[in-house]
Scaffold this motif. Structure first.
Motif, short mmCIF file in Angstrom:
data_model
loop_
_atom_site.label_atom_id
_atom_site.label_comp_id
_atom_site.label_asym_id
_atom_site.label_seq_id
_atom_site.Cartn_x
_atom_site.Cartn_y
_atom_site.Cartn_z
N UNK A 100 40.42 28.82 31.89
CA UNK A 100 41.39 29.91 31.99
C UNK A 100 41.34 30.86 30.82
N UNK A 101 40.18 30.98 30.15
CA UNK A 101 40.06 31.87 28.99
C UNK A 101 39.45 33.21 29.41
N UNK A 195 43.72 26.83 28.80
CA UNK A 195 44.92 27.48 29.33
C UNK A 195 46.16 26.71 28.89
N UNK A 536 46.97 35.47 32.46
CA UNK A 536 46.41 34.18 32.03
C UNK A 536 47.05 33.03 32.83
#
Lengths: 562, 204
Positions: A100-101, A195, A536
Motif C-alpha cells: 500500500x505504498x 500500510x 492510501x
C-alpha cells in the motif's frame, strides 16, 4: 513527490523513478537475456547431439566456442535473467503495491540500481568482443584455469583487463553491486512503508519471500565480491591469491564462490515459492494453509542456506568430516521446503480450483520442482555425489530446480500480474498452449539426462565421438531427444511473445481486480497511476481470507475492507 | 516526504545500516581469506613481511583516524543542536584528518614499501623455479597487504566524498539528519581499519 505530477518522456520511460516502470525495465531486459541464453543452449545442445553441425550465425563449434557458450549460458540465465526477473523485476512491482505504498523508499536509488545493472549487461556484451572472445572457463570461474586463461603475465594490466574472462568477472561484480543497492531498497520499503494497520504477519507471502531472498543475497554476496576482486587481481596484477605455486589456494575461491553460490539458489527459489503461495489460494478460493508456518519455515531455510555451501565441493578434496557436516545440513534444508510444499498442496484440498493460466504455471512449478528437489537429496549425500558429480545427472537436477523456479513460477507471476501492470488480460488459449508445449519441451530435454548422467556421461565435453562407452545407441538417442526438447522449449517462447504483444495491445480490459484477490495491489487502478493509490489504503486483516463464513455475499475479503 | 506511508525507523538510517552490513560482509571475505592464509603461513610475521611495516607510522595513522571519528561525532552532536556552522567546521576537521591518513598511507608508507621491493604482484618466474618457497609466501603477504589497505583507502575516499557532499547540502540548515548517516559510514571505515591494523602490523 506529489502523487500525480506530469512526467517528461525521458523521466517516464528512460530514467524513470517509478517502481512499476523500473520493474518493467528489469523484466524486459531479463527476458531478452533469457532468450539469448536459451539460444546459446540450443546451439551447444545441437553440437552435442550432432557433432560438427554448422550452426547458423555461429558456425561449427570447436571446444573453445563450446565452452564459451556453456559458460555464458549459465552466467546469463542466473545473473541476467533469473535475478532481474524474479528478484528485481517482481520485487519492484509487487512490494510497494502489496504494502500500500506510493513507491519504493528510495526511488532515485532504485533508478540508479537499474542503470548500474544496465552497465553490467553492457560489460557482459563487451566481454564477447574482447580479443580471444568471451569467457570460457565455466560459470563457476574456478582458478587456476580462470586466473590464467587468456592472460599474458608480461603484458600491461589494461591488456589483461581487456579479455573475456576479466570483463565477465567485472560484469558480475557490477551486477552484484546493483542488486545490493536494490536489496537495501526492498528491505527498507518493507520494514518502513507498510500500510496503516499492516502487521508483519499481514504482509503477503511473496513479499516475505522476496525479502528473505534479499537477506540471503546481501549477506552472502560479500565474500564473492571480495573473491572476484582477488581473482581479477590474479589476472591483471599478477598476484597469486589462488596460485599454489605462489602460496595461494584455489580451494579458497571455491569456498568464497559457493558461500554465495548456494544461497543464490534460494535467492531464486524463495520468490518462486512466494509467487505460488499467492496464486494457489486465489485460484482455490481457500486460505493459504498454515500461512504463518510457511513464513517461519521459509525464514529457517533462509538461515540454513548459509551453511550448506560446501556440498558443491565434495570432490574438491575437502576434509571428509566437513563433507559429513555439509551432507547433513543439505538434507536438513529440504525439511522446511517439504513443509511448504505440503502446506501449498493442502491449500488446494477441498478448494474450488479454477485452472486459469497462472494456476496452471503454478501447478507446473509444484510438479516439476518436486523432481529437482528430490534429486537434490541424492546430490547432497557426499558418498553418492562422488559418483554423480559433474555428470549430466547434476545438470538434469538443477535444470529441474531452476527452470520451474525462474520460468514456471516467473511465468505464473507474469500471467497473474499482467492485468495489473497493463490493464489488460492475457489470452487464456495462447497461454495454455504455451504452457503445454513448454512443459513437453522442458521434460523431453531434462528428464532423459538423469539416465545418461547415471550411466556416467560427464559434462563439459563438447564431442563424445572419441569416448567409445559414451557412443552406445541408446545414449546417442538420449542426446537427440534432449536436444529436440531444448529446441521445442526455445521455440515455444514465440507463443509467449505473441501473447504478450496481442494482449498488451488488444486484450480484454481487466478492471481493478480480475482474479477477486485480497491483497492491496488489486485496490489500485489497472495499470496503477504514478503514486499508485488515490487514497492510501489501510489494512485490517491477513491476505488470505478466502471463503470466510463471517463474510456474507462474497468469497473474498480484501485487506483494506472493514 | 510522502503522505501516503507512515514512517517507522527513519528510512535513511535503516538504509545506511543495511549498506554497512553489506560492506562488512565484503570486507569479511578479504579478512577471512587473509586469516586462513596467515594461520597456514607463519612466514607472514617474518622480517621481510609484517616485520617490514613501520608500526610507529601505523599507530600515528590509527590515532589520526580515531580522532577523525571523534570530530565526526562532534559534528553529529552539533547537527542535533541544529548548529550548522559548528557541524560544518567539525566535518572539515574530519575531512582534513581523513586526507592526512590517506596522505601518509599513499605518500609515505606505500612508497617506502615499494622502495623495499614490495609490490602487489608476485613473480611468476620465481614461482616456477621454487613453487611454495618462503619468497612466494612473503609476496603473498604483500599482495594481501596492498589489496586490503588499497580497498580500505578507497573507502576513505568514498567516505570523504560523502562527508563533503553532505557538508555542502546542509548549508541552509536543511538535511541535518544526513550528518548522522555520513558519520555512520565513516565509523565503518574506522572499524575496518581497527581490525586491519593489528592483523597486518602487530601480529609478527
Amino acid at each position: 513527490m506529489s502523487a500525480h505530477h506530469e512526467q517528461s518522456f525521458i523521466s517516464k520511460y528512460v530514467f524513470s523513478i517509478d517502481h512499476k516502470y523500473i520493474a518493467k525495465q528489469y523484466t524486459v531486459t531479463g527476458m531478452i537475456f533469457a532468450f539469448i541464453g536459451g539460444l546459446f543452449a540450443v546451439a551447444f545442445r545441437t553440437q552435442l547431439a550432432w557433432p560438427g553441425t554448422n550452426i547458423p550465425f555461429i558456425g561449427v563449434l570447436d571446444g573453445m566456442k563450446y565452452n564459451m557458450l556453456v559458460t555464458n549460458h549459465a552466467m546469463i540465465m542466473f545473473f541476467w535473467a533469473g535475478m532481474p526477473i524474479l528478484l528485481a523485476g517482481l520485487g519492484n512491482f509487487v512490494i510497494p503495491l502489496m504494502l500500500g505504498a506510493d513507491d519504493m523508499a528510495f526511488p532515485k536509488l532504485n533508478m540508479l540500481s537499474y542503470w548500474i545493472f544496465f552497465v553490467s549487461a553492457v560489460l557482459l556484451i563487451l566481454s564477447f568482443m574482447a580479443p580471444g572472445g568471451g569467457a570460457a572457463g565455466g560459470w563457476t570461474m574456478y582458478p587456476p584455469l580462470n586466473a590464467q586463461q587468456g592472460v599474458d603475465p608480461d603484458a600491461n594490466f589494461l591488456v589483461n583487463l581487456w579479455t573475456g574472462g576479466s570483463l565477465l568477472i567485472l560484469a558480475v561484480a557490477v551486477e552484484f553491486a546493483s542488486m545490493l543497492l536494490g536489496g537495501i531498497n526492498f528491505l527498507v520499503t518493507s520494514l518502513n512503508m507498510r500500510a496503516k494497520g499492516m502487521k508483519l504477519m499481514d504482509v503477503p507471502a511473496v513479499v516475505w519471500m522476496i525479502n528473505l531472498a534479499t537477506v540471503d543475497f546481501m549477506f552472502s554476496v560479500g565474500p564473492l565480491i571480495s573473491g572476484a576482486v582477488m581473482l581479477l587481481f590474479d589476472r591483471i596484477f599478477n598476484t597469486g591469491f589462488y596460485d599454489p605455486a605462489r602460496g595461494g589456494d584455489p580451494i579458497l575461491f571455491q569456498h568464497l564462490f559457493w558461500f554465495f553460490g548456494h544461497p543464490e539458489v534460494y535467492v531464486v527459489l524463495l520468490p518462486a515459492i512466494g509467487i505460488v503461495a499467492e496464486i494457489v489460494p486465489t485460484f482455490s478460493r481457500k486460505p493459504l494453509f498454515a500461512s504463518r508456518w510457511i513464513i517461519i519455515m521459509a525464514t529457517a531455510s533462509a538461515f540454513i542456506a548459509f551453511i550448506v555451501w560446501a556440498h558443491h565441493q565434495f570432490v574438491a578434496g575437502i576434509d571428509p568430516r566437513m563433507a559429513e557436516f555439509f551432507s547433513i545440513t543439505t538434507i536438513i534444508i529440504s525439511v522446511p521446503f517439504a513443509f511448504i510444499f505440503f502446506a501449498v498442496i493442502a491449500t488446494m484440498f477441498k478448494g474450488q480450483i479454477e485452472v486459469k493460466t497462472p494456476m496452471l504455471w503454478a501447478l507446473g512449478f509444484l510438479v516439476f520442482f518436486l523432481v529437482g528437489g528430490v534429486t537434490g537429496i541424492f546430490n547432497g549425500s557426499a558418498g553418492l555425489d562422488m559418483y554423480i558429480h559433474d555428470t549430466y545427472f547434476v545438470i538434469a537436477h538443477f535444470h529441474y530446480t531452476l527452470i520451474p523456479a525462474v520460468f514456471f513460477a516467473g511465468l505464473a507471476a507474469l500471467h497473474f500480474w499482467f492485468p495489473k501492470a497493463t490493464g489488460r488480460m492475457m489470452n487464456e488459449t495462447l497461454g495454455k498452449l504455451h504452457f503445454w508445449i513448454t512443459s513437453i519441451g522442458f521434460n523431453m530435454f531434462a528428464f532423459p539426462l538423469f539416465f545418461s548422467g547415471l550411466y556416467g556421461e560427464h559434462r563439459r565435453i563438447f564431442n563424445y565421438s572419441s569416448y567409445q562407452p559414451m557412443m552406445a545407441d541408446w545414449i546417442i538417442n538420449i542426446r537427440h531427444v534432449a536436444t529436440i526438447g531444448a529446441m521445442i522449449l526455445a521455440a515455444a517462447q514465440v507463443l509467449l511473445f505473441i501473447n504478450i504483444i496481442l494482449s498488451a495491445t488488444s486484450g480484454e480490459k481487466a478492471g481493478k481486480n480480475p482474479w477477486k484477490c485480497n491483497t492491496l495491489e488489486w485496490v489500485a487502478d489497472s495499470p496503477p497511476p504514478h503514486g499508485n493509490f488515490a487514497t492510501p489504503p489501510s489494512c485490517y486483516r491477513g491476505p488470505y481470507e478466502y471463503s470466510n463464513p463471517k463474510r456474507s455475499g462474497s468469497d473474498f475479503w480484501p485487506q483494506n475492507e472493514q | 516526504m510522502s503522505d501516503v506511508t507512515i514512517e517507522r525507523v527513519p528510512k535513511g538510517r535503516l538504509g545506511v545500516w543495511l549498506l554497512i552490513a553489506g560492506e562488512i560482509v565484503i570486507f569479511g571475505g578479504f579478512i577471512a581469506s587473509y586469516i586462513l592464509a596467515r594461520l597456514e603461513y607463519p612466514e607472514f610475521g617474518s622480517k621481510e613481511a609484517a616485520g617490514d611495516l613501520n608500526i610507529v607510522v601505523g599507530t600515528v595513522n590509527t590515532l589520526i583516524l580515531l580522532i577523525s571519528n571523534w570530530t565526526m561525532v562532534k559534528a553529529h552532536e552539533a547537527a542535533l543542536e541544529k548548529n550548522v556552522a559548528k557541524a560544518k567546521s567539525f566535518m572539515i576537521y574530519t575531512l582534513v584528518l581523513g586526507l592526512l591518513f590517506l596522505g601518509i598511507k599513499l605518500g609515505y608508507e606505500w612508497p617506502t614499501d615499494f622502495s623495499h621491493g614490495h609490490t602487489i604482484s608476485s613473480s611468476k618466474a620465481i614461482a616456477d623455479q621454487a613453487p611454495g618457497s618462503e619468497v612466494m609466501k612473503v609476496s603473498l603477504f604483500w599482495s594481501y597487504y596492498f589489496l586490503m589497505t588499497g580497498f580500505h583507502g578507497l573507502h576513505i575516499v568514498v567516505g570523504s566524498l560523502v562527508i563533503f557532499f553532505v557538508m555542502l547540502g546542509i548549508s541552509g540548515g536543511q538535511n541535518l539528519h544526513r550528518v548522522e548517516l555520513a558519520g555512520a559510514y565513516w565509523h565503518l571505515v574506522e572499524l575496518v581499519w581497527v581490525i586491519l591494523f593489528p592483523m597486518l602490523y602487530l601480529i609478527q
